[in-house]
Motif scaffolding. Structure first.
Motif, short mmCIF file in Angstrom:
data_model
loop_
_atom_site.label_atom_id
_atom_site.label_comp_id
_atom_site.label_asym_id
_atom_site.label_seq_id
_atom_site.Cartn_x
_atom_site.Cartn_y
_atom_site.Cartn_z
N GLU A 151 -6.20 8.45 -5.63
CA GLU A 151 -5.13 8.14 -4.69
C GLU A 151 -4.03 9.20 -4.77
N LEU A 175 0.85 -1.18 0.00
CA LEU A 175 0.00 0.00 0.00
C LEU A 175 0.89 1.23 0.00
N SER A 218 -3.05 5.36 0.53
CA SER A 218 -3.97 4.23 0.76
C SER A 218 -3.87 3.73 2.20
N ASN A 264 -4.95 -0.56 -4.05
CA ASN A 264 -5.38 0.82 -3.98
C ASN A 264 -6.66 0.91 -3.17
#
Length: 369
Positions: free
Chosen positions: A309, A82, A86, A301
């Motif tokens: 993001e 990640l 995120s 995501n």
């Protein structure tokens, strides 16, 4: 502050993390075998025997930064990766969901039912660890559970992150604060409000009076089961992501100043060595797994698109650079040579070998994980 809060906080936040990751893995069409491996690796790390034994020892609650460090490592305990935006969103969803659940618990003891709901969802992986929860918390008094609940609420009191699911269900206001219901079942063995009884010195009822409470309450039909397996009755702590719908988070303006102070770099801060040292035993078996062999890792995501993001990463509160604090400390020492000389007189030259550099030892341990 209750010394028994940390295990419940860790297990419930961990359960919420698994719910969210499971939903996102399915939403991004990650192959089933990879998705199962990610969840399996995280659960095995969460319920490592030595880890759980350390976790359940009576101890104070860790700071938000220290707890966030644990979940960063936990989320990367498998082949999944990640990025920072995120990870921020994941942790925001975890904390706000649990805050909502603790606020809505009818009784302080029902925090334990919330925990069992989380454990029920993943009990295929955790073997006998629910027995430890039952053993530690089964005999606590109502007062002790109230202290646990109050400690949890104190931990969450400054978090006001808006979550799309809560906003759509109208259980959260636009300022990030939750709306508590004035209807539904009352706690077990509690009467519906509306009646006042008055007794004399002999304990005999002498008068009754009714009042309008303004809500729509009903008596609880039965108590949730606190056994290892059973009907919990309470739905708090179950998977609210089972229906596939996108989830967005937005930090309220009141929380941004706090976030800029608390969301610091995950890299260990030299000024926080002693606090991190407390986590050495707890994090001993928690490592970031590097993808190896023929199976490559993948990035997950937490946002609907990569553009969202990237935008979230740009709008994150700026972190406080460690160098500012360290440089300031050096400057202060240079400005005041007399203070530096006095501090030097307090140095203990004949120290035991094991305590010569506790912070550096911890940082070395974390590097090796």
């Amino acid at each position: 502050m209750s010394m028994r809060t940390l295990p419940l906080l860790f297990l419930n936040l961990g359960g919420e993390m698994l719910y969210i990751l499971d939903q996102r893995l399915r939403a991004q069409n990650i192959p089933g075998d990879k998705a199962r491996r990610v969840l399996h690796d995280i659960v095995l790390t969460m319920f490592n025997k030595n880890f759980i034994e350390e976790l359940f020892k009576p101890q104070e609650l860790y700071s938000k930064k220290a707890l966030r460090t644990i979940y960063d490592r936990l989320a990367h305990a498998s082949i999944m990766r990640l990025n920072q935006a995120s990870m921020d969103k994941l942790y925001d969803l975890m904390t706000m969901a649990l805050k909502y659940q603790v606020l809505l618990c009818p009784r302080p003891k029902d925090v334990l039912l919330v925990t069992f709901n989380h454990l029920d969802a993943i009990k295929g992986f955790i073997r006998d660890n629910p027995a430890l929860v039952h053993l530690v918390y089964g005999s606590l008094s109502a007062g002790e559970f109230q202290l646990i609940r109050q400690t949890l609420l104190t931990f969450f009191q400054d978090l006001h992150i808006r979550v799309s699911i809560f906003l759509k269900d109208k259980v959260q206001n636009s300022n990030g604060r939750f709306v508590l219901p004035v209807s539904g079942p009352v706690p077990w063995e509690t009467e519906v409000p509306g009646l006042i009884r008055m007794f004399n010195h002999k304990g005999e009822e002498v008068k009754r009076a009714e009042f309008r409470h303004g809500g729509t309450y009903v008596a609880a039909q039965k108590e949730g089961s606190f056994e290892l397996y059973g009907d919990r009755v309470l739905k708090l702590g179950t998977n609210m992501y089972s229906a596939n719908r996108p989830v967005e988070t937005h930090t309220s303006d009141a929380s941004k100043n706090l976030a800029s102070q608390t969301q610091q770099s995950i890299a260990p801060n030299p000024l926080a060595k002693e606090e991190l040292n407390l986590l050495a035993k707890l994090m001993g078996g928690m490592g970031i797994k590097k993808p190896s062999g023929p199976e490559p890792g993948f990035r997950l995501n937490l946002f609907t698109t990569d553009e969202e993001e990237e935008q979230a990463a740009l709008t994150r509160p700026e972190e406080l650079p460690h160098e500012v604090v360290n440089i300031q400390a050096t400057q202060d020492q240079q400005r005041n040579q007399e203070l530096a000389r006095i501090m030097g007189e307090f140095e203990v030259t004949d120290q035991p070998k094991w305590s010569s550099s506790k912070g550096d030892d911890l940082l070395a341990m974390m590097d090796e994980l």
